[in-house]
Design a protein around this motif. Structure first.
Motif, PDB file in Angstrom:
ATOM      1  N   LYS A 139     -44.929  17.097  -8.568  1.00 33.01           N
ATOM      2  CA  LYS A 139     -43.751  17.773  -8.005  1.00 33.01           C
ATOM      3  C   LYS A 139     -43.978  18.155  -6.540  1.00 33.01           C
ATOM      4  CE  LYS A 139     -42.177  19.306 -12.512  1.00 33.01           C
ATOM      5  NZ  LYS A 139     -42.840  18.239 -13.148  1.00 33.01           N
ATOM      6  N   ILE A 140     -44.497  17.172  -5.801  1.00 33.81           N
ATOM      7  CA  ILE A 140     -44.746  17.311  -4.364  1.00 33.81           C
ATOM      8  C   ILE A 140     -44.089  16.115  -3.693  1.00 33.81           C
ATOM      9  CG2 ILE A 140     -46.554  17.205  -2.590  1.00 33.81           C
ATOM     10  CD1 ILE A 140     -48.384  18.655  -4.489  1.00 33.81           C
ATOM     11  N   PRO A 141     -43.403  16.320  -2.558  1.00 29.95           N
ATOM     12  CA  PRO A 141     -42.752  15.188  -1.891  1.00 29.95           C
ATOM     13  C   PRO A 141     -43.742  14.105  -1.480  1.00 29.95           C
ATOM     14  CG  PRO A 141     -42.134  17.282  -0.866  1.00 29.95           C
ATOM     15  CD  PRO A 141     -43.192  17.581  -1.867  1.00 29.95           C
ATOM     16  N   VAL A 142     -43.288  12.853  -1.544  1.00 34.54           N
ATOM     17  CA  VAL A 142     -44.120  11.705  -1.161  1.00 34.54           C
ATOM     18  C   VAL A 142     -44.621  11.872   0.268  1.00 34.54           C
ATOM     19  CG1 VAL A 142     -44.086   9.212  -0.755  1.00 34.54           C
ATOM     20  CG2 VAL A 142     -42.946  10.147  -2.757  1.00 34.54           C
ATOM     21  N   GLU A 143     -43.761  12.416   1.124  1.00 39.76           N
ATOM     22  CA  GLU A 143     -44.109  12.581   2.541  1.00 39.76           C
ATOM     23  C   GLU A 143     -45.341  13.456   2.728  1.00 39.76           C
ATOM     24  OE1 GLU A 143     -40.988  13.202   1.315  1.00 39.76           O
ATOM     25  OE2 GLU A 143     -40.099  11.312   1.974  1.00 39.76           O
ATOM     26  N   ALA A 144     -45.574  14.377   1.810  1.00 35.61           N
ATOM     27  CA  ALA A 144     -46.752  15.247   1.927  1.00 35.61           C
ATOM     28  C   ALA A 144     -48.031  14.424   1.840  1.00 35.61           C
ATOM     29  CB  ALA A 144     -46.727  16.316   0.833  1.00 35.61           C
ATOM     30  N   PHE A 145     -48.046  13.442   0.946  1.00 41.64           N
ATOM     31  CA  PHE A 145     -49.231  12.594   0.808  1.00 41.64           C
ATOM     32  C   PHE A 145     -49.371  11.649   2.005  1.00 41.64           C
ATOM     33  CE2 PHE A 145     -47.745  13.207  -3.670  1.00 41.64           C
ATOM     34  CZ  PHE A 145     -48.720  14.121  -4.016  1.00 41.64           C
ATOM     35  N   GLN A 146     -48.233  11.226   2.551  1.00 43.35           N
ATOM     36  CA  GLN A 146     -48.250  10.251   3.638  1.00 43.35           C
ATOM     37  C   GLN A 146     -48.526  10.891   4.996  1.00 43.35           C
ATOM     38  OE1 GLN A 146     -44.295   8.761   2.998  1.00 43.35           O
ATOM     39  NE2 GLN A 146     -45.032   6.954   1.897  1.00 43.35           N
ATOM     40  N   ASN A 147     -48.170  12.163   5.175  1.00 45.71           N
ATOM     41  CA  ASN A 147     -48.208  12.755   6.515  1.00 45.71           C
ATOM     42  C   ASN A 147     -49.195  13.901   6.690  1.00 45.71           C
ATOM     43  OD1 ASN A 147     -46.126  11.002   7.207  1.00 45.71           O
ATOM     44  ND2 ASN A 147     -44.579  12.458   6.540  1.00 45.71           N
ATOM     45  N   PHE A 148     -49.755  14.429   5.615  1.00 47.13           N
ATOM     46  CA  PHE A 148     -50.634  15.585   5.750  1.00 47.13           C
ATOM     47  C   PHE A 148     -51.944  15.187   6.425  1.00 47.13           C
ATOM     48  CE2 PHE A 148     -53.983  18.443   4.198  1.00 47.13           C
ATOM     49  CZ  PHE A 148     -53.478  19.642   4.643  1.00 47.13           C
ATOM     50  N   ASP A 149     -52.233  15.868   7.519  1.00 46.31           N
ATOM     51  CA  ASP A 149     -53.475  15.627   8.262  1.00 46.31           C
ATOM     52  C   ASP A 149     -54.215  16.952   8.357  1.00 46.31           C
ATOM     53  OD1 ASP A 149     -55.510  14.796   9.889  1.00 46.31           O
ATOM     54  OD2 ASP A 149     -54.276  14.459  11.652  1.00 46.31           O
ATOM     55  N   GLU A 150     -55.366  17.038   7.716  1.00 43.53           N
ATOM     56  CA  GLU A 150     -56.107  18.292   7.646  1.00 43.53           C
ATOM     57  C   GLU A 150     -56.485  18.817   9.028  1.00 43.53           C
ATOM     58  OE1 GLU A 150     -59.665  20.263   5.040  1.00 43.53           O
ATOM     59  OE2 GLU A 150     -59.813  18.146   5.519  1.00 43.53           O
ATOM     60  N   GLU A 151     -56.899  17.924   9.932  1.00 45.80           N
ATOM     61  CA  GLU A 151     -57.296  18.377  11.259  1.00 45.80           C
ATOM     62  C   GLU A 151     -56.129  19.021  11.996  1.00 45.80           C
ATOM     63  OE1 GLU A 151     -59.596  15.915  13.843  1.00 45.80           O
ATOM     64  OE2 GLU A 151     -60.718  15.063  12.169  1.00 45.80           O
ATOM     65  N   GLN A 152     -54.938  18.427  11.883  1.00 46.49           N
ATOM     66  CA  GLN A 152     -53.769  19.026  12.520  1.00 46.49           C
ATOM     67  C   GLN A 152     -53.463  20.387  11.916  1.00 46.49           C
ATOM     68  OE1 GLN A 152     -50.603  16.193  12.162  1.00 46.49           O
ATOM     69  NE2 GLN A 152     -51.140  15.158  14.065  1.00 46.49           N
ATOM     70  N   ALA A 153     -53.568  20.497  10.585  1.00 46.94           N
ATOM     71  CA  ALA A 153     -53.298  21.771   9.922  1.00 46.94           C
ATOM     72  C   ALA A 153     -54.288  22.838  10.385  1.00 46.94           C
ATOM     73  CB  ALA A 153     -53.362  21.604   8.406  1.00 46.94           C
ATOM     74  N   VAL A 154     -55.564  22.469  10.487  1.00 45.61           N
ATOM     75  CA  VAL A 154     -56.578  23.419  10.946  1.00 45.61           C
ATOM     76  C   VAL A 154     -56.293  23.838  12.386  1.00 45.61           C
ATOM     77  CG1 VAL A 154     -59.032  23.671  11.514  1.00 45.61           C
ATOM     78  CG2 VAL A 154     -58.348  22.662   9.332  1.00 45.61           C
ATOM     79  N   ASN A 155     -55.902  22.888  13.237  1.00 44.79           N
ATOM     80  CA  ASN A 155     -55.577  23.220  14.624  1.00 44.79           C
ATOM     81  C   ASN A 155     -54.398  24.177  14.701  1.00 44.79           C
ATOM     82  OD1 ASN A 155     -57.604  21.749  15.829  1.00 44.79           O
ATOM     83  ND2 ASN A 155     -56.355  19.905  16.050  1.00 44.79           N
ATOM     84  N   ILE A 156     -53.382  23.940  13.913  1.00 45.96           N
ATOM     85  CA  ILE A 156     -52.217  24.828  13.925  1.00 45.96           C
ATOM     86  C   ILE A 156     -52.616  26.221  13.479  1.00 45.96           C
ATOM     87  CG2 ILE A 156     -50.015  25.297  12.766  1.00 45.96           C
ATOM     88  CD1 ILE A 156     -49.608  22.211  12.738  1.00 45.96           C
ATOM     89  N   ILE A 157     -53.395  26.295  12.407  1.00 46.35           N
ATOM     90  CA  ILE A 157     -53.815  27.606  11.896  1.00 46.35           C
ATOM     91  C   ILE A 157     -54.695  28.318  12.905  1.00 46.35           C
ATOM     92  CG2 ILE A 157     -55.208  28.747  10.122  1.00 46.35           C
ATOM     93  CD1 ILE A 157     -54.156  26.545   8.193  1.00 46.35           C
TER      94      ILE A 157
END
Length: 134
Positions: free
Chosen positions: A60-78
């Motif tokens: 129950k997670i959008p397909v786009e989450a698997f295709q677009n999630f980049d951990e490094e970008q998330a860490v940079n944003i945080i």
């Protein structure tokens, strides 16, 4: 230099965040799936679109989450969102619960219930008086 998104690793991350074991995901995907196949799937850089849709439905997670999630970008944003004093850890938690307010709410509820009991008692007395007078 473009960062490559590892879809299998993203499936694993989201599955683990949801607390779902590989066996459970395999069960949701169908009879021809098992824990070993899920493990192999999570090692793939790119997962077929229809397979991602099946996983998306199961988790129950959008397909786009698997295709677009980049951990490094998330860490940079945080890391860029928090300043030096606000690192995401609150060592001195504050609780916004006012015990007096909660106590007053409980007292009001007790008053309301007592009034209902008194009203019910009065109605019963009236009914008994009618029965006695007949």
């Amino acid at each position: 230099m473009e960062q490559k998104i590892h879809q299998g690793r993203n499936v694993k991350r989201f599955r683990e965040m949801l607390g779902i074991k590989q066996e459970a995901l395999a069960f949701d995907l169908g009879a021809d799936w098992n824990q070993k196949k899920i493990s192999m799937l999570e090692q793939k850089d790119i997962i077929e679109e229809d397979m991602l849709r099946q996983i998306s439905n199961a988790l129950k997670i959008p397909v786009e989450a698997f295709q677009n999630f980049d951990e490094e970008q998330a860490v940079n944003i945080i890391s860029n969102t928090f300043n030096d004093q606000s690192n995401g850890y609150n060592y001195y938690p504050t609780f916004n619960v006012n015990p007096i307010e909660k106590w007053m709410e409980a007292l009001e509820e007790i008053k309301r219930l007592n009034l209902e009991l008194l009203k019910s008692k009065d109605e019963q007395i009236k009914m008994l008086e009618k029965l006695i007078n007949k």
